[in-house]
Design an enzyme around this catalytic site. Structure first.
Site, PDB file in Angstrom:
ATOM      1  N   HIS A 214      79.974  92.831  38.097  1.00  0.00           N
ATOM      2  CA  HIS A 214      80.122  93.199  36.464  1.00  0.00           C
ATOM      3  C   HIS A 214      79.763  94.542  36.271  1.00  0.00           C
ATOM      4  O   HIS A 214      78.656  94.977  37.309  1.00  0.00           O
ATOM      5  CB  HIS A 214      79.236  92.166  35.696  1.00  0.00           C
TER       6      HIS A 214
ATOM      7  N   ASP B  96      72.457  88.833  40.162  1.00  0.00           N
ATOM      8  CA  ASP B  96      72.924  88.910  38.986  1.00  0.00           C
ATOM      9  C   ASP B  96      73.232  87.627  38.521  1.00  0.00           C
ATOM     10  O   ASP B  96      74.087  86.990  39.031  1.00  0.00           O
ATOM     11  CB  ASP B  96      74.161  89.827  38.630  1.00  0.00           C
TER      12      ASP B  96
ATOM     13  N   GLN C 191      76.279  84.593  35.046  1.00  0.00           N
ATOM     14  CA  GLN C 191      77.190  83.373  35.008  1.00  0.00           C
ATOM     15  C   GLN C 191      76.782  82.167  35.789  1.00  0.00           C
ATOM     16  O   GLN C 191      77.501  81.191  35.818  1.00  0.00           O
ATOM     17  CB  GLN C 191      78.524  84.123  35.736  1.00  0.00           C
TER      18      GLN C 191
ATOM     19  N   LYS D  74      74.570  83.041  26.969  1.00  0.00           N
ATOM     20  CA  LYS D  74      75.522  82.524  27.716  1.00  0.00           C
ATOM     21  C   LYS D  74      75.019  81.060  28.039  1.00  0.00           C
ATOM     22  O   LYS D  74      75.872  80.352  28.584  1.00  0.00           O
ATOM     23  CB  LYS D  74      75.793  83.053  28.946  1.00  0.00           C
TER      24      LYS D  74
ATOM     25  N   CYS E  63      84.955  93.636  32.193  1.00  0.00           N
ATOM     26  CA  CYS E  63      83.873  94.275  32.677  1.00  0.00           C
ATOM     27  C   CYS E  63      83.673  94.609  34.292  1.00  0.00           C
ATOM     28  O   CYS E  63      82.611  94.503  34.838  1.00  0.00           O
ATOM     29  CB  CYS E  63      82.639  94.031  31.968  1.00  0.00           C
TER      30      CYS E  63
HETATM   31  C1  PLP Z   1      78.446  88.696  35.905  1.00  0.00           C
HETATM   32  C2  PLP Z   1      77.673  89.166  34.689  1.00  0.00           C
HETATM   33  N1  PLP Z   1      76.774  90.207  34.809  1.00  0.00           N
HETATM   34  C3  PLP Z   1      76.144  90.693  33.614  1.00  0.00           C
HETATM   35  C4  PLP Z   1      76.723  90.459  32.320  1.00  0.00           C
HETATM   36  C5  PLP Z   1      76.114  91.137  31.169  1.00  0.00           C
HETATM   37  O1  PLP Z   1      75.449  90.290  30.490  1.00  0.00           O
HETATM   38  P1  PLP Z   1      74.977  90.844  28.862  1.00  0.00           P
HETATM   39  O2  PLP Z   1      75.948  91.525  28.191  1.00  0.00           O
HETATM   40  O3  PLP Z   1      74.463  89.488  28.384  1.00  0.00           O
HETATM   41  O4  PLP Z   1      73.961  91.861  29.236  1.00  0.00           O
HETATM   42  C6  PLP Z   1      77.559  89.564  32.118  1.00  0.00           C
HETATM   43  C7  PLP Z   1      78.423  89.418  30.868  1.00  0.00           C
HETATM   44  O5  PLP Z   1      79.362  88.819  30.727  1.00  0.00           O
HETATM   45  C8  PLP Z   1      78.312  89.244  33.373  1.00  0.00           C
HETATM   46  O6  PLP Z   1      79.193  88.136  33.200  1.00  0.00           O
END
Ligand code: PLP
Length: 404
Positions: free
Chosen positions: A119, A196, A199, A222, A362
């Site tokens: 992401h 990270d 998900q 989430k 993203c």
């Molecule tokens: C794999 C992953 N990393 C990071 C993020 C970023 O999360 P946040 O927008 O809650 O900071 C997301 C959000 O969709 C994501 O799916």
């Protein structure tokens, strides 16, 4: 399967939008009444700033905030609550890791390794830190199913690698990575592992000691909690050597014009007024998920993935991204339809009450490396049923014949 009608009744959004079929849980989950109530209760009868006042309301808020840290530590089996830093979310957590650890520890000859499915929130902070320190950013290319093969690891991971930053589960491919196995090979070359977990945490029981990762980042929103609260877990031996990248109130012991004594971690990394209501409501979300059972939620999602993958395989022109094996995925499936733009499809589906995400999610480098345009993503959670997916499949077929 879970009793989704009973679960849905706990989520007011479905009462207020009776036709809504919400399939955008990878973007954010809906919130149960218990979480909403907890926020209301905090602001109605408990609101005060933390770690500042000596009057009862402030002391109680401080206690509740500290207890939330302990509950989160227990939830992911961290060794100590000191290893839990409250942040705004995964993006904030990963930026903290990159700025507070990466900037101070990378040198020009070092390498940072990450996958092609990251992401932007994991990709950009490390890219920036590499540019600033002169370290080299290397990319691990994933196979079609989203896994990274041995050859790829062997050719890219070496003694120069100082940081490996990787998603526990991809937000586009859905693929769950074997973090335990990855941490073993990463530690063998002396690098640190940043995960990270955005998900993964809504779907899997996370045990950071068992995974043996050095950093684990996630967002509350989430996993049924409010927006604006997140967590960065950092192993204590690393945390004790890190310097905060944000300075201000709430993170010091004493300040004079000449000298600053910083507070102990984790407070040292939480400059400014924290999201106290968010942290407390995150505990309500954890309680709700624990009451239903994360393993029950996981089994439910695997059955939903089976149903959806099966249905999509029967529709001509659909091209699936990621693994065909439901057990290798979290609760999401991304796909494209030959000759029809994902935005047109999502528009059509939206008119039938279906909320799905269309675009690059993203993760533009991934779409570039796969040479594919925008994709449509259906992501489901504990309140979604086979019926929701049946409506999706039926309307997808109608949309394809409408545009095709
Ligand atoms: C794999 C992953 N990393 C990071 C993020 C970023 O999360 P946040 O927008 O809650 O900071 C997301 C959000 O969709 C994501 O799916």
């Amino acid at each position: 399967m879970l009793d989704t009608l009973k679960i849905k009744a706990d989520f007011p959004i479905f009462k207020n939008h009776s036709d809504l079929i919400y399939l955008d849980n990878a973007a954010t989950s809906q919130k149960p009444q218990s979480v909403i109530d907890r926020i209301t209760k905090f602001y109605s009868s408990e609101n005060a700033n933390v770690h500042r006042g000596v009057y009862p309301l402030s002391e109680q808020a401080s206690e509740a905030y500290d207890l939330a840290r302990k509950k989160v530590a227990d939830f992911i089996n961290a060794k100590s609550a000191k290893e839990i830093i409250f942040t705004k979310g995964t993006t904030d957590s990963l930026n903290l890791a990159a700025a507070s650890y990466g900037l101070d520890n990378l040198k020009p000859d070092d390498e940072v390794l990450m996958s092609d499915f990251e992401h932007h929130s994991n990709f950009l902070p490390w890219k920036n830190v590499c540019e600033k320190t002169g370290a080299t950013l290397k990319i691990l290319n994933s196979d079609d199913d989203g896994s990274i093969n041995q050859k790829e690891w062997q050719s890219k991971l070496n003694k120069k690698t100082k940081i490996v930053a990787i998603a526990h589960a991809s937000n586009v491919l859905g693929t769950i990575n074997d973090i335990k196995e990855i941490s073993a090979i990463v530690h063998e070359v002396g690098a640190v592992l940043v995960v990270d977990g955005a998900q993964a945490i809504p779907h899997l029981q996370i045990n950071v000691q068992d995974l043996d990762c050095d950093f684990y980042a996630f967002s509350g929103h989430k996993m049924l909690a409010p927006m604006g609260i997140g967590v960065l877990y950092v192993k204590e031996e690393i945390l004790s050597k890190m310097f905060p990248y944000q300075l201000g109130g709430g993170m010091i012991e004493s300040v004079s014009l000449d000298e600053v004594v910083y507070a102990e971690y984790p407070e040292k990394f939480e400059a400014g007024t924290p999201n106290v209501a968010g942290a407390i409501a995150l505990v309500s979300a954890i309680d709700y998920l624990s009451k239903i059972g994360l393993s029950e939620i996981r089994s439910h999602e695997i059955e939903l993935s089976e149903y959806l993958l099966d249905g999509l395989a029967k529709i001509k022109k659909v091209k699936l991204l990621g693994s065909a094996a439901p057990s290798q995925r979290t609760g999401l499936v991304s796909f494209s339809v030959e000759g029809i733009h994902a935005h047109d499809l999502s528009d059509y589906l939206a008119k039938q009450g279906l909320a799905l995400r269309a675009g690059f999610h993203c993760a533009q480098p991934l779409h570039q490396s796969r040479n594919c345009g925008a994709t449509l993503r259906a992501s489901y959670y504990l309140y979604n049923s086979e019926k929701d997916l049946e409506v999706l499949l039926n309307n997808l077929e109608k949309a394809i014949s409408y545009y095709g």
